[in-house]
Design an enzyme around this catalytic site. Sequence first.
Site, PDB file in Angstrom:
ATOM      1  CG  HIS A  81      -1.975   0.963   1.300  1.00 21.93           C
ATOM      2  ND1 HIS A  81      -1.762   2.289   1.633  1.00 21.93           N
ATOM      3  CD2 HIS A  81      -3.321   0.842   1.091  1.00 21.93           C
ATOM      4  CE1 HIS A  81      -2.915   2.926   1.626  1.00 21.93           C
ATOM      5  NE2 HIS A  81      -3.874   2.085   1.283  1.00 21.93           N
ATOM      6  CG  ASP A  96      -0.104  -2.548   6.068  1.00 21.90           C
ATOM      7  OD1 ASP A  96      -1.059  -2.592   6.867  1.00 21.90           O
ATOM      8  OD2 ASP A  96      -0.187  -2.017   4.939  1.00 21.90           O
ATOM      9  CD  GLN A 139      -7.407  -4.550   3.885  1.00 21.91           C
ATOM     10  OE1 GLN A 139      -8.404  -5.193   4.204  1.00 21.91           O
ATOM     11  NE2 GLN A 139      -7.483  -3.292   3.496  1.00 21.91           N
ATOM     12  CE  LYS A 142      -7.651   0.015   5.775  1.00 22.97           C
ATOM     13  NZ  LYS A 142      -8.531   0.361   4.643  1.00 22.97           N
ATOM     14  CB  CYS A 177      -3.571   3.055  -1.739  1.00 24.76           C
ATOM     15  SG  CYS A 177      -4.611   4.478  -1.367  1.00 24.76           S
TER      16      CYS A 177
END
Length: 420
Positions: A128, A205, A208, A231, A374
């Site tokens: 991202h 990261d 998700q 999220k 992104c």
Amino acid sequence: MTLIQEKILADRVRSDFPILHQEVNGKPLIYLDSAATSQKPLAVLDTLRNYYERDNANVHRGAHTLSVRATEAYESARDKVAKFVNAASRQEIVFTRNATEAINLVAYSWGLNHLKEGDEILLSVMEHHSNLVPWQIIAQKTGAAIKYVGLTDTEELDLGQFNSLLSDRTKLVAIVHVSNTLGCINPVEKIVSIAHKNGAKVLIDACQSVPHMPVDVQAIGCDWLVASGHKMCAPTGVGFLYGKQELLEEMPPFLGGGEMISEVFLDHFTCGELPHKFEAGTPAIGEAIALGAAVDYLTAIGMDKIHAYEEELTTYLFEKLEQIPNLRIYGPKPTKDGKTRAALVSFNVRGIHASDLSTLLDQEGIAIRSGHHCTQPLHRLFEASGSARVSLSFYNTREEIDVFIKVLKETIDFFNSVME
């Protein structure tokens, strides 16, 4: 998880999300954009409202009752997040505005002070922008070089190339746990183990992954991990950074001002203890407290159950999309063990722009994402300006997928008829 169990889970949770029970353009809303932002259950909305109606006061700074209650709720949320990702200490959880700020915190506080010319940063082509741009800035400032891990033929992280790119010059590996475009689940435990053997630090990261599957920072072994509240059923404007305590202790503050200090004099200051050293100014108090409520909500359902249910939904969606002619899906196919793909699918239909698909689907009440998500470098690799993306959550159903597939086919037929 059986079909009956799936239906029970979906039926049980959908009533908790008032936003899902509306019409858009005269059609029942089908929300398939949870990778961009998740919807919020009543437990979270009520918590946020309760804070502003009952406890609204600044934290850590007042002795009056409202301030004490706000502080207790705010710090309780930190405890909940720490437990949720299995941090060794509550001091290892720093509240930020979002994952982007958390990455920038590490980049500017650790990166500027530890990277130099000749050092290397290892990223992947699927990152991202929030895990690309900060490191590009730091590389420009320090003279460090960035290297990128590519993809395999199945459009997953090329672990072989990762191994070959690692060297004694590699000081940092910053990698996504779940790609927000490819949907692939990267083997972060293996990545961390290999990187640490080469003396590199690792940032994950987890935007998700944290909302969709159990995540254990101690099992992963990473040095830092970031996630965004919005999220994971929490409000916007709050996220968190996990960092190993010994690393956070040695890192200088990212922002200066109130709250992050111990004492201030005219010629110097001393930092507060962790985690407050990195939380300058008045934080997003209500949002952080509501993040704690979101963690309670997800925990009550069970992250293992959420993951199992979403695996079934994703496999079902993937199978339906594969049957549509001239439709190109990005990322690996789902496997029976569910370890290769998360609950999102990006795709393009030959001859039809993704934005046009999204616009016409919206006219039928179906919300999907279109654009580069992104991940512009990744889309350039695929020679695509963008893609359409369907992203699921535990509040979605097979019936919604069926409607989406039906409308998608009708939309494709419409475009084809116009172009004939």
